[in-house]
Design a protein around this motif. Structure first.
Motif, mmCIF file in Angstrom:
data_model
loop_
_atom_site.group_PDB
_atom_site.id
_atom_site.type_symbol
_atom_site.label_atom_id
_atom_site.label_comp_id
_atom_site.label_asym_id
_atom_site.label_seq_id
_atom_site.Cartn_x
_atom_site.Cartn_y
_atom_site.Cartn_z
ATOM 1 N N MET A 255 0.824 -1.205 0.000
ATOM 2 C CA MET A 255 0.000 0.000 0.000
ATOM 3 C C MET A 255 0.868 1.270 0.000
ATOM 4 N N VAL A 256 1.791 1.378 0.949
ATOM 5 C CA VAL A 256 2.592 2.600 1.048
ATOM 6 C C VAL A 256 3.523 2.758 -0.145
ATOM 7 N N GLN A 257 3.829 1.645 -0.818
ATOM 8 C CA GLN A 257 4.699 1.745 -1.985
ATOM 9 C C GLN A 257 4.051 2.543 -3.110
ATOM 10 N N LYS A 258 2.729 2.682 -3.069
ATOM 11 C CA LYS A 258 2.040 3.507 -4.066
ATOM 12 C C LYS A 258 2.492 4.962 -3.963
ATOM 13 N N PHE A 259 2.828 5.405 -2.750
ATOM 14 C CA PHE A 259 3.300 6.781 -2.562
ATOM 15 C C PHE A 259 4.710 6.975 -3.112
ATOM 16 N N TYR A 260 5.480 5.883 -3.185
ATOM 17 C CA TYR A 260 6.826 5.979 -3.753
ATOM 18 C C TYR A 260 6.749 6.399 -5.224
ATOM 19 N N ALA A 261 5.705 5.913 -5.907
ATOM 20 C CA ALA A 261 5.660 6.011 -7.366
ATOM 21 C C ALA A 261 4.960 7.260 -7.891
ATOM 22 N N ILE A 262 4.292 8.026 -7.020
ATOM 23 C CA ILE A 262 3.505 9.165 -7.498
ATOM 24 C C ILE A 262 4.424 10.295 -7.971
ATOM 25 N N LYS A 263 3.952 11.063 -8.929
ATOM 26 C CA LYS A 263 4.801 12.006 -9.665
ATOM 27 C C LYS A 263 5.244 13.217 -8.849
ATOM 28 N N ASP A 264 4.294 13.907 -8.176
ATOM 29 C CA ASP A 264 4.639 15.148 -7.469
ATOM 30 C C ASP A 264 3.628 15.418 -6.365
ATOM 31 N N ASN A 265 3.856 16.511 -5.605
ATOM 32 C CA ASN A 265 2.990 16.838 -4.471
ATOM 33 C C ASN A 265 1.586 17.239 -4.909
ATOM 34 N N ALA A 266 1.481 17.898 -6.054
ATOM 35 C CA ALA A 266 0.157 18.270 -6.561
ATOM 36 C C ALA A 266 -0.677 17.025 -6.841
ATOM 37 N N SER A 267 -0.024 15.994 -7.341
ATOM 38 C CA SER A 267 -0.721 14.734 -7.607
ATOM 39 C C SER A 267 -1.211 14.090 -6.318
ATOM 40 N N ILE A 268 -0.456 14.268 -5.240
ATOM 41 C CA ILE A 268 -0.868 13.705 -3.952
ATOM 42 C C ILE A 268 -2.151 14.375 -3.461
ATOM 43 N N LYS A 269 -2.268 15.685 -3.624
ATOM 44 C CA LYS A 269 -3.477 16.393 -3.178
ATOM 45 C C LYS A 269 -4.708 15.891 -3.922
ATOM 46 N N ARG A 270 -4.604 15.770 -5.233
ATOM 47 C CA ARG A 270 -5.753 15.287 -6.005
ATOM 48 C C ARG A 270 -6.002 13.807 -5.737
ATOM 49 N N GLY A 271 -4.920 13.044 -5.584
ATOM 50 C CA GLY A 271 -5.058 11.621 -5.311
ATOM 51 C C GLY A 271 -5.757 11.349 -3.989
ATOM 52 N N THR A 272 -5.566 12.227 -3.002
ATOM 53 C CA THR A 272 -6.223 12.074 -1.700
ATOM 54 C C THR A 272 -7.737 12.082 -1.853
ATOM 55 N N VAL A 273 -8.247 13.032 -2.605
ATOM 56 C CA VAL A 273 -9.699 13.149 -2.819
ATOM 57 C C VAL A 273 -10.227 11.948 -3.602
ATOM 58 N N ILE A 274 -9.544 11.595 -4.674
ATOM 59 C CA ILE A 274 -9.988 10.487 -5.528
ATOM 60 C C ILE A 274 -10.000 9.183 -4.742
ATOM 61 N N SER A 275 -8.928 8.920 -4.009
ATOM 62 C CA SER A 275 -8.814 7.675 -3.255
ATOM 63 C C SER A 275 -9.901 7.565 -2.187
ATOM 64 N N THR A 276 -10.194 8.671 -1.509
ATOM 65 C CA THR A 276 -11.203 8.658 -0.451
ATOM 66 C C THR A 276 -12.597 8.394 -1.015
ATOM 67 N N LEU A 277 -12.945 9.063 -2.097
ATOM 68 C CA LEU A 277 -14.253 8.837 -2.712
ATOM 69 C C LEU A 277 -14.381 7.406 -3.218
ATOM 70 N N PHE A 278 -13.302 6.888 -3.773
ATOM 71 C CA PHE A 278 -13.299 5.498 -4.247
ATOM 72 C C PHE A 278 -13.591 4.547 -3.083
ATOM 73 N N ALA A 279 -12.947 4.777 -1.941
ATOM 74 C CA ALA A 279 -13.130 3.910 -0.780
ATOM 75 C C ALA A 279 -14.547 4.000 -0.228
ATOM 76 N N VAL A 280 -15.127 5.193 -0.230
ATOM 77 C CA VAL A 280 -16.503 5.358 0.259
ATOM 78 C C VAL A 280 -17.463 4.485 -0.547
ATOM 79 N N VAL A 281 -17.323 4.530 -1.869
ATOM 80 C CA VAL A 281 -18.239 3.780 -2.739
ATOM 81 C C VAL A 281 -17.972 2.280 -2.661
ATOM 82 N N VAL A 282 -16.719 1.875 -2.849
ATOM 83 C CA VAL A 282 -16.409 0.450 -2.967
ATOM 84 C C VAL A 282 -16.449 -0.259 -1.608
#
Length: 512
Positions: A255-282
Motif C-alpha cells: 500500500m505505502v509503496q504507491k506513494f513511492y511512485a507518485i509524480k509530485d505533491n500536486a498529484s498527492i493532493k488530487r489523489g487524496t480526494v480520488i482515493s477517499t471517494l473510491f473507498a466510500v463507494v467500494v
C-alpha cells in the motif's frame, strides 16, 4: 453465455495492457515503480484497487455483515476516512520525498537507509515475503468461491486459472501494467457495486423494507432489532475490525509503496480526494451490501471442520438476487478487485526478494538480470499461494488477519515515526518487528491452528466481551502496541548517529 463474453473481453484487455507495457519496462525502477511518474488518477486507483478485493467483497463483507448487520457499514467508513483519507494526508507527501531522496524502491530498503542497518532490510524482506503469502491465498479463496457459484467450476481449477492470468500480465508489464489495469478495474468496481446494491435491495422491496426485515432477525446470539441498529450487537469487536482494516494499510508495503511512485505533491493532493471517494463507494458499498446477508441466506453452509462457511454468504446472496447479466458484471467486478490486489502483492514480494535479498549477494547484477529474477519470483510466489488457498477450510478473514497483523504490527510504527521523528532508534525498530510478528504468530499457534482446543474452550468459557480468540483483534492489538512500544524503546536506547539522521531528513529541506 453473456457471462463468458464479458469475462473473455475483460481478460483480453488485461493481457493486452501487459503486452503493451512490456516495452516500457527496461529497468528496475520502471518494473517496480513505473519510473516514479504516475499521476493522481492512476495512483489513487492503484491504491484503492490494491486495498479492496475479494477479501473485502466476499470474505469480510459477508462475515461481518452477518455478524453486525447494518453497523458493518462503519468498517467501510473507517476504511475511507482512516485507511484512505488520513493515510494520504499523513504519509503521502513525506513518503514520496524521503524514499526518493534515499533512493529506496521497497519498504525494506527504506528501513535500511533510514536507520542505517542492513540487517533491518534482510529481516523485513523475509517478513514481507512470508506474510504476504497468506494474504494472497485469501484473495484466491474469495475469488474462486464466486467463480464456483457463477460457472460451476471446481474450486481448485478456479484458483489455478487466476494464478496463471495474474502471472501473465504482471510478469509482462510490471507496475505500469498493474497501474493501468487498476484504473480500468477501478471504474468497473465503482459502477458494479452501485448496480449490485440497487438490484439486491430491489429484490427485497427496497431499502426501507430490507431494513425492516433485517431488524426483525434474531437468534441465540443476536437480539432482535440489533442488526438494524447504528452500532449493532457487538460494537467492541466491530471496533477491532475497523482498526485492523483501516489503520493496517499504513504499514502494508504493497500500500505505502504507491506513494513511492507518485509524480509530485500536486498529484498527492488530487489523489487524496480520488482515493477517499473510491473507498466510500467500494468499501462502504461492499459492507452495506453484506449487512443484508441474513435476509438472503436462510441456512448458512457448514464446512468440513464443522464451522460456518461465511465466505459463501455473498455468493449465495448474489445468486438469489441478480439476473445472469448482472452476475457477469459482478464476476468481473470481483475479478477486477482481486486481480489488482494480487498483482500488487506479487510485485511487492518479488521486488523485495530480488532487491533486498538477492542483489546484495551479487553486486554486479545488471538491471535486466534483476527484472528477469523478479519475474521468476512472481511465478514462485503465486505457486506457494495457490497451495495454501487449495485448503477449503482456510477462511478469508483468518488468512488476511494473520497477514495484516504481522506486517502492519511490525512495520506501521517504525515506518510512520521514521518519516517524522529524528529520535527513533534501531532498537525500537527491532522491537516493533519482534512484537508485531511475535504477537501474530503466538496467537495463531494458540488459537487459530486448533492445536490447543482445551485452551480455546477455557477462553470461551470466560465470556469476555472482547473476543481475544479473534485473529482480527490480535492484529489490531499488534498495531496499537507497536505505536506505543517504538517511542518508549527509543527513549531508553542508544540514539541514532547524527549523520544518518541528517541524510534521511535532508530530502525535506531540498523539497522546500
Amino acid at each position: 453465455m453473456s457471462i463468458w463474453v464479458i469475462l473473455i473481453i475483460y481478460l483480453a484487455v488485461m493481457i493486452g495492457i501487459g503486452v503493451y507495457c512490456k516495452k516500457k519496462t527496461s529497468n528496475v525502477s520502471d518494473f517496480v515503480l513505473g519510473g516514479r511518474s504516475l499521476g493522481p488518477w492512476f495512483t489513487a486507483f492503484a491504491y484503492g484497487t490494491s486495498y479492496f478485493s475479494a477479501v473485502v467483497f466476499i470474505g469480510y463483507a459477508g462475515q461481518f455483515g452477518w455478524a453486525y448487520g447494518i453497523s458493518a457499514t462503519w468498517i467501510g467508513i473507517g476504511n475511507a476516512l482512516i485507511g484512505s483519507l488520513l493515510a494520504w494526508l499523513v504519509l503521502g507527501k513525506r513518503t514520496r520525498i524521503m524514499t526518493k531522496h534515499l533512493e529506496a524502491t521497497t519498504m525494506p530498503e527504506f528501513f535500511e537507509r533510514r536507520f542505517g542497518c542492513k540487517k533491518l532490510k534482510i529481516v523485513s524482506a523475509l517478513i514481507v515475503f512470508i506474510f504476504l503469502i497468506p494474504y494472497t491465498a485469501s484473495v484466491y479463496n474469495g475469488l474462486s468461491r464466486l467463480f464456483s457459484m457463477a460457472f460451476g467450476f471446481d474450486y481448485a481449477y478456479c484458483i489455478i486459472a487466476m494464478a496463471v492470468i495474474t502471472a501473465v500480465y504482471v510478469i509482462l508489464g510490471g507496475y505500469m501494467a498493474t497501474a493501468i489495469n487498476d484504473f480500468v478495474q477501478g471504474i468497473i468496481m465503482l459502477g458494479g457495486i452501485v448496480a449490485v446494491i440497487y438490484f439486491a435491495l430491489a429484490e427485497k422491496g427496497g431499502l426501507f423494507t430490507a431494513m425492516k426485515s433485517l431488524a426483525e432477525v434474531s437468534d441465540a446470539g443476536v437480539p432482535q432489532g440489533s442488526l438494524g441498529s447504528l452500532f449493532g450487537p457487538d460494537p467492541i469487536n466491530l471496533l477491532g475490525v475497523v482498526i485492523l482494516t483501516s489503520l493496517g494499510t499504513w504499514g502494508l508495503p504493497q500500500m505505502v509503496q504507491k506513494f513511492y511512485a507518485i509524480k509530485d505533491n500536486a498529484s498527492i493532493k488530487r489523489g487524496t480526494v480520488i482515493s477517499t471517494l473510491f473507498a466510500v463507494v467500494v468499501s462502504g458499498g461492499s459492507y452495506f451490501l453484506g449487512s443484508f446477508g441474513r435476509i438472503f441466506v436462510d441456512n448458512l453452509e457448514v464446512g468440513s471442520n464443522g464451522k460456518p462457511v461465511y465466505d459463501s454468504i455473498i455468493p449465495t446472496l448474489l445468486d438469489s438476487a441478480l439476473p445472469d447479466i448482472l452476475i457477469g458484471i459482478v464476476v468481473v467486478l470481483v475479478l477486477s478487485a482481486s486481480m489488482s490486489t494480487l498483482s500488487s502483492l506479487v510485485l511487492t514480494s518479488s521486488a523485495t526478494l530480488t532487491i533486498d535479498l538477492i542483489k546484495p549477494l551479487r553486486s554486479n547484477m545488471g538491471e535486466k538480470h534483476m527484472v528477469r529474477i523478479m519475474r521468476i519470483f512472481i511465478a514462485c510466489f503465486l505457486v506457494i499461494s495457490v497451495v495454501i488457498a487449495l485448503n477449503p477450510n482456510a477462511y478469508i478473514t483468518t488468512l488476511m488477519s494473520i497477514s495484516w497483523g504481522a506486517l502492519a504490527g511490525a512495520f506501521l510504527a517504525p515506518f510512520l515515526y521514521g518519516l517524522f521523528s529524528k529520535k527513533i532508534t534501531r532498537a525500537a525498530v527491532w522491537a516493533s518487528f519482534i512484537s508485531g510478528v511475535g504477537i501474530t504468530v503466538v496467537h495463531m499457534v494458540l488459537f487459530s491452528l486448533g492445536w490447543f482446543p482445551g485452551l480455546v474452550e477455557a477462553v470461551q468459557g470466560l465470556g469476555w466481551k472482547l473476543n481475544i480468540l479473534s485473529p482480527i483483534n490480535a492484529g489490531a492489538f499488534a498495531m496499537l502496541f507497536g505505536l506505543v512500544l517504538v517511542p518508549v524503546v527509543s527513549a531508553f536506547t542508544k540514539k541514532p548517529e547524527q549523520e544518518i539522521i541528517d541524510h534521511a531528513f535532508a530530502g525535506y529541506q531540498s523539497e522546500i
